[in-house]
Write an enzyme that holds these catalytic residues in place. Structure first.
Site, PDB file in Angstrom:
ATOM      1  N   ILE A 506       0.740  -1.241   0.074  1.00 52.50           N
ATOM      2  CA  ILE A 506      -0.105   0.139   0.199  1.00 52.50           C
ATOM      3  C   ILE A 506       0.860   1.202  -0.062  1.00 52.50           C
ATOM      4  O   ILE A 506       0.421   2.305   0.356  1.00 52.50           O
ATOM      5  CB  ILE A 506      -1.038  -0.023   1.350  1.00 52.50           C
ATOM      6  CG1 ILE A 506      -0.072  -0.248   2.491  1.00 52.50           C
ATOM      7  CG2 ILE A 506      -2.135  -1.246   1.002  1.00 52.50           C
ATOM      8  CD1 ILE A 506      -1.022  -0.029   3.864  1.00 52.50           C
ATOM      9  N   GLY A 509       6.259  -0.516   0.256  1.00 54.07           N
ATOM     10  CA  GLY A 509       7.463  -1.167  -0.492  1.00 54.07           C
ATOM     11  C   GLY A 509       7.660  -2.709  -0.337  1.00 54.07           C
ATOM     12  O   GLY A 509       8.551  -3.045  -0.750  1.00 54.07           O
ATOM     13  N   ARG A 549       2.778  -7.085  10.293  1.00 53.76           N
ATOM     14  CA  ARG A 549       2.988  -8.686   9.740  1.00 53.76           C
ATOM     15  C   ARG A 549       3.488  -8.776   8.350  1.00 53.76           C
ATOM     16  O   ARG A 549       4.009  -9.668   8.004  1.00 53.76           O
ATOM     17  CB  ARG A 549       1.408  -9.012  10.007  1.00 53.76           C
ATOM     18  CG  ARG A 549       0.601  -8.716   8.615  1.00 53.76           C
ATOM     19  CD  ARG A 549      -0.939  -9.340   9.228  1.00 53.76           C
ATOM     20  NE  ARG A 549      -0.788 -10.786   9.036  1.00 53.76           N
ATOM     21  CZ  ARG A 549      -0.803 -11.391   7.798  1.00 53.76           C
ATOM     22  NH1 ARG A 549      -0.993 -10.358   6.819  1.00 53.76           N
ATOM     23  NH2 ARG A 549      -0.854 -12.434   7.606  1.00 53.76           N
ATOM     24  N   ALA A 746      15.023  -9.752   9.372  1.00 49.16           N
ATOM     25  CA  ALA A 746      14.512  -8.647   9.723  1.00 49.16           C
ATOM     26  C   ALA A 746      13.373  -8.942  10.588  1.00 49.16           C
ATOM     27  O   ALA A 746      12.600  -9.826  10.639  1.00 49.16           O
ATOM     28  CB  ALA A 746      13.666  -8.071   8.281  1.00 49.16           C
ATOM     29  N   GLU A 751       5.620   0.577  11.788  1.00 48.63           N
ATOM     30  CA  GLU A 751       4.390   0.954  12.561  1.00 48.63           C
ATOM     31  C   GLU A 751       4.752   1.164  14.028  1.00 48.63           C
ATOM     32  O   GLU A 751       4.353   2.194  14.300  1.00 48.63           O
ATOM     33  CB  GLU A 751       3.511  -0.395  12.371  1.00 48.63           C
ATOM     34  CG  GLU A 751       2.334  -0.002  13.125  1.00 48.63           C
ATOM     35  CD  GLU A 751       1.069  -0.807  13.094  1.00 48.63           C
ATOM     36  OE1 GLU A 751       1.334  -2.196  12.657  1.00 48.63           O
ATOM     37  OE2 GLU A 751       0.008  -0.529  13.222  1.00 48.63           O
TER      38      GLU A 751
END
Lengths: 819, 161
Positions: A506, A509, A549, A746, A751
């Site tokens: 969205i 990336g 997520r 990672a 967020e």
């Protein structure tokens, strides 16, 4: 905690590249976005850019009342507008097929596609119009006459909880038994009462945060067509599959007959998770007219009718030892849920989970209630609940430090989460560099010399910390489907690979990250990996972009898928070459046995050889990943919420104009433990955007309502957020280690990073002014008033003045959820 | 609603188009010319996503009427790449990750072009001022400012050559 699932899973992991060999697309970790060229040339296709021949337009009719009964709807005048082709009301959708989030209790699916008998907020959708042009649809929508019978309006969440309040959803059995709670959560651990009794220091404080909106620059919208008995919708969604479920349910048709395509999405921030009337009505009109039908919301509709961030009122009691150990916390969080549940349900539990870290606290007694009100529905928003909670709890942390005479940074260090700590409600932390994040910020901002700006001098620095879940396995909009991420990777003998990812890009990336993961494992270039964007017909299941997520779960699913394909390919060549699959490497478009010049072939030859041996079958891999949590987490409120946790710290330097109350953010340092950054520019970009959202939250943004629940500032003119002139320079300090479970090491970035921003700025403002501001936003007007009142009366604490009485007079929790 | 023919230059090509008197420029570009790179974000001149160049200067196309283009030159994001070659600002936006969702990007680039047309060597503050009418919710503007500064340097070198 995600575990090694089975032997095959371990076998796949055995052919993964050694982390020390990662080239991250050959450009270190600053490779470019795969969609960048399309976006800088204007060719990227967003929902409103999908043009189908003979498209007609849909407009919605909204309630001007915050709470009312619908008496009648009259289309006589609207019908006369040239070009009008049809109308819809609630009766055109199957009754009882409400939208929402029956996460724990089925009544939480509480939103009718179009309201049948009752409206619960200004902007509630009561009818829809279809016309040949957008202008005709708009005019006709204005001419639809709806007669209402107004009901008492509840805007204060405390008023809404009163037993004699007007019922918003659930009818009261008898007078004085109103229940306007959409959900409540109780979380307890240890022996908080004993801890409070024995503590050296205890307190009780109040904080309040405001309603803000996501304000993605792309407005919400959809275009639908109906062919061969199937609806196809292009929509501004953050989760194609979950939206598809709710669209099908709302229409009363099987999911097999609805295809949802997510084109480019112009930002979501949580505001595009729910399903809306503007997605369902074009479907219905397309079916009825045979034309494609488009519905794009105007900016004021986005403000009024989509979703907002929950305003939260806090009562926080804390108990500390003399040397600053946090012994216990008692919290009461009241979340203004607005008119509906939807993605907003999860906010309640999350607000408590967020309050249990990033500091160790063994004894807790926490209750959160989310009453319905007649405000627009509150929903998920980036840094979900964490922004509000870490504002309140981190301002509080500095207050405690100052009372105890301990440096605020030292107080945080004394209580910080450490690696592999398990929290009192079962959060299982793994990799954790929280300490390093705080130290990096402290050093960069020169914390030890913070008194170079004396208290009340109009300049100061402030710090804060936070943590966030990385890869939640829990849905924010529950469906009967499993909350996992899935990916398919196909290797092509013509020298490329295709990744069919359910992950929803969205703007953050993730399509680029998925391409990179595949390129990395196969030794291909970025332009040799083709990404098929989220589409319920062509890509596999994914639960959506929420809960941090995407990189963690979607990235792992993608890694697993490419690993599955790679393992198949390498097993074949191991057999041919008489070696083990793990001996073979893939790099620079070659498949080879290191040290053996004979056994070194191109990627194309390798794929071709496999197909030749397998009757032409291509090399393909399927991968999935999920967090193995307890699906009843929202009922029990105990358990591990995510596969990993990210940590953040912030340091802000502000200047306050003591004459006008205007705040300038001079400098901002962000320390982030996001695991191994897969692309440093993407991580920085996420953090820089987080600072903008956090700064807006702290000093600029607030939805303002009149007493009848009408939104007074539904435009970018009156709802201001920081421009390029308002934003400071931002320094990112990545303080990570490789996370064992994360994709290529990672964790989430982007967020959780919104969570500590507000409190760092808030703490800085408090030191700069010598006041303690406990309510957001800290606008110049509010600060000016506080400064003047302080001069007159000596008062130092401002904000949330109404809360002590309101918290003291709350009704008990309803019986049916008795705890 | 009355219509009239307007003559103007669009992305380097002379055109005569029949337009509705009350049609905004952004709707004309998107619905009639199918140039969808120019975005509708707020339709009241606040967000800047619909920014285009009118005779080389940045304007919000949602607050002008299509008929106002009569006799003028319009450049949209689709006209920025010349002969298949990206403009230095476009290149720097890609290299510096000066975009995320990309919805504000076309307008942001048009404002940047307008800024550098008028002021080829801007300070950081002047860059921020030049794009203050373009809202971005994703990036915090840091990399956008960096990309424009870098493009200005590259363009100055090209001019020097």
């Amino acid at each position: 905690m995600a575990q090694t699932r089975n032997e095959y899973w371990s076998e796949i992991r055995s052919v993964y590249k050694d982390p020390k060999d990662y080239v991250l697309a050959g450009r270190g970790n600053a490779y470019v976005r795969i969609d960048a060229e399309a976006k800088v040339t204007g060719t990227a296709v967003y929902t409103d850019d999908v043009y189908l021949p003979e498209t007609w337009y849909c407009k919605l009719v909204h309630s001007p009342y915050a709470h009312a009964l619908i008496k009648s709807i009259d289309f006589t005048e609207a019908e006369k507008v040239p070009g009008v082709k049809g109308f819809l009301t609630g009766a055109d959708f199957p009754e009882g097929h409400n939208l929402g989030n029956p996460e724990a209790f089925k009544e939480l699916a509480d939103k009718e596609p179009l309201c049948r008998r009752k409206v619960r907020m200004v902007g509630d959708e009561v009818a829809a119009v279809c016309a040949t042009t957008e202008e005709a649809a708009e005019e006709a929508a204005r001419l639809v006459k709806v007669e209402y019978e107004p009901l008492p309006v509840l805007l204060d969440p405390f008023d809404a909880m009163a037993l004699d309040a007007e019922p918003i959803h659930y009818p009261a059995d008898q007078p004085g038994t109103a229940n306007n709670l959409s959900i409540f959560t109780v979380m307890k651990a240890g022996d908080p009462d004993k801890a409070f009794e024995e503590a050296y220091y205890t307190d009780k404080s109040y904080y309040k945060t405001q309603e803000m909106v996501h304000a993605a620059i792309e407005p919400h919208g959809a275009i639908a067509k109906y062919e061969n008995g199937e609806y196809t919708i292009w929509s501004t969604t953050q989760g194609a599959y979950v939206s598809r479920y709710w669209v099908a349910w709302g229409l009363g048709v099987p999911e097999s007959q609805v295809r949802l395509i997510k084109p480019m999405v112009g930002g979501g921030f949580g505001g595009k998770l729910d399903v809306f009337a503007h997605e369902l009505c074009p479907c219905k009109f397309a079916e009825r007219t045979g034309h494609p039908v488009k519905c794009i919301l105007k900016r004021d509709e986005v403000f009024k009718c989509t979703r907002t961030r929950h305003p939260i009122s806090f009562q926080i009691e804390s108990a500390f030892s003399k040397d600053g150990k946090l012994l216990a916390k008692r919290c009461r969080h009241i979340l203004d849920g607005g008119a509906y549940g939807g993605s907003g349900i999860a906010a309640n539990t999350l607000s408590l989970i967020c309050a249990t870290f990033p500091y160790k606290v063994e004894n807790i007694d926490m209750i959160a209630r989310r009453p319905y009100t007649n405000h627009p529905a509150s929903g998920a928003m980036r840094g979900y609940s964490a922004c509000q909670v870490h504002f309140a709890h981190e301002i509080h942390m500095d207050e405690v430090a100052n009372h105890l005479g301990i440096d605020p940074l030292e107080l945080r260090h004394k209580n910080e989460i450490t690696p592999y700590y398990t929290g009192p409600t079962g959060l299982e932390f793994t990799s954790c560099r929280f300490k390093e994040c705080m130290d990096a910020c402290a050093e960069a901002i020169d914390w030890k010399n913070r008194w170079r700006y004396p208290k009340g001098s109009g300049q100061a620095i402030g710090m804060s910390g936070s943590g966030f879940m990385s890869g939640t396995g829990f849905p924010v909009l529950v469906t009967p489907h499993y909350c996992s991420s899935t990916t398919i990777v196909r290797l092509n003998r013509e020298g490329y690979a295709v990744v069919y990812t359910g992950a929803n890009d969205i703007g953050q990336g993730c399509d680029t990250v998925m391409a990179m993961i595949v390129a990395e494992e196969l030794g291909l270039n970025m332009d040799e990996v083709k990404v098929v964007q989220s589409d319920t017909t062509t890509t596999p299941w994914d639960a959506g972009s929420f809960g941090s997520r995407v990189t963690f779960l979607g990235g792992n699913a993608c890694h697993h898928a490419v690993g599955d394909a790679k393992l198949k390919l390498l097993k074949h060549w191991a057999e041919e070459w008489g070696c083990k699959p793990t001996d073979i490497k893939m790099a620079d478009h070659r498949v080879f046995l290191p040290g053996d010049a004979e056994k070194n072939i191109s990627y194309n030859e390798a794929c071709y050889g496999y197909e030749e041996k397998n009757f032409g079958r291509c090399v393909a891999g399927v991968g999935a990943y999920n967090h193995e949590g307890d699906k009843d987490v929202y009922v029990k409120n105990v358990g591990n919420y995510a596969t990993a946790y990210s940590f953040s710290a912030s340091a802000a330097k502000v200047t306050v104009d003591m004459e006008t109350g205007a705040v300038t953010l001079d400098d901002f340092i962000f320390g982030h433990d996001c695991g191994r950054p897969l692309n440093i520019r993407a991580v920085e970009g996420q953090i820089e955007g987080s600072v903008l959202l956090g700064f807006g939250f702290t000093c600029y943004e607030e939805c303002v309502y009149d007493k009848d629940g009408r939104h007074l500032n539904p435009s970018f003119r009156d709802y201001r957020f920081p421009t390029a002139l308002d934003m400071p320079n931002i320094t990112t300090k990545v303080c990570s280690e490789y996370d064992e479970e994360g994709p290529l090491g990672a964790k989430e970035a982007g967020e959780g990073s919104t969570a500590p921003v507000g409190s760092a700025i808030g703490n800085a403002i408090n030191y700069a002014t010598g006041l303690v501001i406990k309510e957001l936003p800290i606008t110049p007007e509010r600060l000016w008033k506080a400064l003047r009142e302080h001069e007159r009366t000596g008062k130092t604490e401002f904000g949330g003045e109404d809360l002590p009485e309101k918290f003291a007079n709350m009704p008990p929790l309803p019986k049916r959820y008795n705890v | 609603m009355a219509k009239r023919v307007i003559s103007f230059k669009l992305n380097g090509v002379d055109r005569d188009e029949l337009v509705l008197d009350n049609m905004t420029m952004v709707d004309f570009l998107r619905k009639q010319m199918h140039l969808t790179g120019t975005k509708r974000g707020c339709e009241e001149g606040e967000c800047g996503a619909c920014t285009i160049l009118l005779d080389g200067k940045a304007v919000t196309s949602c607050t002008m009427l299509a008929v106002e283009a009569d006799g003028h030159e319009i450049v949209t994001i689709e006209g920025v790449r010349k002969d298949g070659v990206l403009h230095p600002i476009q290149k720097e936006f890609i290299d510096k990750w000066a975009l995320q969702c990309g919805f504000c990007t076309p307008g942001m680039i048009m404002s940047a072009i307008s800024l550098l047309n008028e002021n080829p060597n801007p300070t950081e503050h002047e860059i921020r001022d030049g794009i203050a009418g373009n809202l971005c919710r994703c990036t915090g503007y840091v990399k956008i400012v960096e990309a424009i500064a870098s493009a200005a340097k590259i363009m100055a070198k090209e001019v020097a050559k």
